[in-house]
Design a protein around this motif. Structure first.
Motif, PDB file in Angstrom:
ATOM      1  N   ILE A   1       1.010  -1.281   0.675  1.00 47.54           N
ATOM      2  CA  ILE A   1       0.059  -0.080  -0.085  1.00 47.54           C
ATOM      3  C   ILE A   1       0.906   1.432   0.192  1.00 47.54           C
ATOM      4  O   ILE A   1       0.849   2.108  -0.911  1.00 47.54           O
ATOM      5  N   GLN A   2       1.679   0.919   0.886  1.00 52.18           N
ATOM      6  CA  GLN A   2       2.303   2.830   1.046  1.00 52.18           C
ATOM      7  C   GLN A   2       3.633   2.541  -0.553  1.00 52.18           C
ATOM      8  O   GLN A   2       3.020   3.778  -1.010  1.00 52.18           O
TER       9      GLN A   2
ATOM     10  N   LYS B   1       4.810  15.448  -1.398  1.00 48.85           N
ATOM     11  CA  LYS B   1       3.556  14.448  -1.318  1.00 48.85           C
ATOM     12  C   LYS B   1       2.914  13.298  -1.034  1.00 48.85           C
ATOM     13  O   LYS B   1       1.967  12.799   0.058  1.00 48.85           O
ATOM     14  N   ARG B   2       3.137  12.523  -1.822  1.00 41.85           N
ATOM     15  CA  ARG B   2       3.289  11.208  -1.555  1.00 41.85           C
ATOM     16  C   ARG B   2       3.878  10.350  -0.571  1.00 41.85           C
ATOM     17  O   ARG B   2       2.776   9.430  -0.476  1.00 41.85           O
ATOM     18  N   MET B   3       5.135  10.976  -0.532  1.00 43.03           N
ATOM     19  CA  MET B   3       5.557  10.281   0.922  1.00 43.03           C
ATOM     20  C   MET B   3       4.430  10.571   2.084  1.00 43.03           C
ATOM     21  O   MET B   3       4.328   9.630   2.603  1.00 43.03           O
ATOM     22  N   ILE B   4       4.225  11.944   2.319  1.00 42.66           N
ATOM     23  CA  ILE B   4       3.112  12.466   3.599  1.00 42.66           C
ATOM     24  C   ILE B   4       1.956  11.590   3.861  1.00 42.66           C
ATOM     25  O   ILE B   4       1.929  10.664   4.392  1.00 42.66           O
ATOM     26  N   ARG B   5       1.742  11.100   2.396  1.00 43.23           N
ATOM     27  CA  ARG B   5       0.323  10.165   2.307  1.00 43.23           C
ATOM     28  C   ARG B   5       0.498   8.611   2.434  1.00 43.23           C
ATOM     29  O   ARG B   5      -0.042   7.970   3.137  1.00 43.23           O
TER      30      ARG B   5
ATOM     31  N   TRP C   1       2.131   6.130  10.323  1.00 42.43           N
ATOM     32  CA  TRP C   1       3.766   5.687  10.630  1.00 42.43           C
ATOM     33  C   TRP C   1       4.596   5.127   9.059  1.00 42.43           C
ATOM     34  O   TRP C   1       4.159   4.456   8.175  1.00 42.43           O
ATOM     35  N   PRO C   2       6.162   5.738   8.555  1.00 44.58           N
ATOM     36  CA  PRO C   2       6.895   5.882   9.691  1.00 44.58           C
ATOM     37  C   PRO C   2       6.715   7.287  10.200  1.00 44.58           C
ATOM     38  O   PRO C   2       6.978   8.246  11.240  1.00 44.58           O
ATOM     39  N   GLY C   3       5.849   8.130   9.403  1.00 42.47           N
ATOM     40  CA  GLY C   3       5.660   9.336   9.032  1.00 42.47           C
ATOM     41  C   GLY C   3       6.995  10.045   7.936  1.00 42.47           C
ATOM     42  O   GLY C   3       7.612   9.602   8.133  1.00 42.47           O
TER      43      GLY C   3
ATOM     44  N   LYS D   1       7.118  17.691  12.062  1.00 46.98           N
ATOM     45  CA  LYS D   1       6.510  16.719  10.606  1.00 46.98           C
ATOM     46  C   LYS D   1       5.227  17.236   9.939  1.00 46.98           C
ATOM     47  O   LYS D   1       4.752  17.436  10.299  1.00 46.98           O
ATOM     48  N   LEU D   2       6.069  16.392   9.408  1.00 47.94           N
ATOM     49  CA  LEU D   2       4.955  16.712   7.383  1.00 47.94           C
ATOM     50  C   LEU D   2       3.491  16.001   7.887  1.00 47.94           C
ATOM     51  O   LEU D   2       3.630  14.529   7.233  1.00 47.94           O
ATOM     52  N   LEU D   3       2.466  16.189   7.747  1.00 51.76           N
ATOM     53  CA  LEU D   3       0.881  15.573   8.116  1.00 51.76           C
ATOM     54  C   LEU D   3       0.791  15.845   6.756  1.00 51.76           C
ATOM     55  O   LEU D   3       0.352  16.657   6.107  1.00 51.76           O
TER      56      LEU D   3
END
Length: 259
Positions: A87-88, A190-194, A199-201, A222-224
Motif C-alpha cells: 500500500i505504501q 506529498k506522496r511520501m506524506i500520504r 508510520w513512519p511519518g 513532522k509533515l502531515l
C-alpha cells in the motif's frame, strides 16, 4: 466451514467480522501471540486458514493443516507489489489504481495462485491508513462468496505470472526522513506524506542556518496530510498557523517547496 483466522493490524477487523458472521471461526491469532503450536492447530481440525496482514511467514507444515489449505487477502493486484508494504509503495509510485487479491497460499511470499481480484481507484487524498481500511473492507465484502466457491470447486485457482512480479520491502523510521537542505521534489514529498501516514511519518530536522534566531532550531518537524505540520512537542497545525507562529516558518515551508 471451520476457519482459523490469522491477522494482526486493526485494518483487518472487517475481515474477521465477516468470517464470524458467515462461518465458524474456531480460533483467531495475531503475530503478537506466542509461537503457534502446530499440534494445537491440528486439534482444531480446521477446514481453512484465512490470513490477512499477519506479519509472519507460515511454514508448509502449517499451511498443510487445513483441509482446503490457507487463503490470503493481499492488498495489491498481484503479482505486483508482493511483500510487506504494497500500500505504501503504490501511493509512493503515484499509481491511480490499487486493489485486493485473494490467493491460495503456498510456501513462497505472495506467490500462490489467484482466486479473486478486485480493483479500486486511489484518490488524491488517500493515505496508507485510509487506503488500508478501504482495501481490507473490499476484501471482506467479497470473501464469503470466494471461499464458498473455492471449497465447492466452482472457483479454480489461476497461477500468477511470476515474470511480472515486483517486490516491496520493510519500512524503517529513517525512510521518512527528508533533508531540509536538499529536499526531494514537492510531488514526491506529498506522496511520501500520504504513503507514510501514520508510520513512519515524514519528518525533518531544522538546519541551524534555516532556524537560527528562532525557537525552531534543532527541532524535529513532522509533515502531515491535509497540509499540516507538527513541531516537536507541539500539536499539529496548518501551514498558515505555522507561518504565523514561527518567524522562520514561511522560509522553511518554501525551502521544502510545500508552499
Amino acid at each position: 466451514m471451520k476457519i482459523v483466522f490469522l491477522g494482526t493490524s486493526d485494518f483487518v477487523a472487517p475481515v474477521l467480522d465477516c468470517l464470524r458472521k458467515n462461518f465458524e471461526v474456531v480460533a483467531s491469532f495475531s503475530s503478537t501471540d506466542q509461537e503457534i503450536e502446530i499440534e494445537k492447530l491440528r486439534k482444531l481440525d480446521p477446514d481453512l486458514f484465512v490470513v490477512a496482514s499477519f506479519g509472519k511467514i507460515l511454514k508448509k507444515e502449517v499451511l498443510d493443516i487445513p483441509k482446503y489449505g490457507a487463503v490470503n487477502i493481499h492488498p495489491s493486484l498481484l503479482p505486483e507489489y508482493r511483500g510487506s508494504t504494497p500500500i505504501q509503495v503504490t501511493i509512493l509510485n503515484g499509481d491511480v489504481n490499487s486493489g485486493i487479491t485473494i490467493i491460495k497460499m503456498d510456501e513462497e511470499m505472495d506467490h500462490g495462485p489467484i482466486l479473486f481480484q478486485k480493483e479500486t481507484e486511489i484518490t488524491d487524498n488517500d493515505t496508507f491508513e485510509t487506503l488500508s481500511k478501504r482495501l481490507f473492507k473490499l476484501g471482506a465484502d467479497h470473501l464469503p462468496q470466494v471461499l464458498n466457491d473455492y471449497v465447492t470447486g466452482d472457483l479454480k485457482p489461476a497461477p500468477q505470472d511470476h515474470e511480472r512480479a515486483t517486490f516491496t520491502s520493510l519500512l524503517k523510521k529513517e525512510d521518512g526522513f527528508i533533508d531540509a537542505g536538499n529536499p526531494p521534489p514537492p510531488d514526491k514529498i506529498k506522496r511520501m506524506i500520504r504513503a507514510y501516514f501514520p508510520w513512519p511519518g515524514v519528518w525533518t530536522k531544522c538546519h541551524p542556518e534555516q532556524s537560527e534566531g528562532s525557537n525552531l532550531e534543532g527541532k524535529i518537524l513532522k509533515l502531515l496530510p491535509e497540509d499540516k505540520i507538527q513541531v516537536e512537542g507541539k500539536n499539529p497545525m496548518s501551514y498558515k498557523d505555522f507561518m504565523n507562529g514561527y518567524s522562520k516558518g514561511k522560509e522553511i515551508l518554501e525551502k521544502l517547496k510545500l508552499i
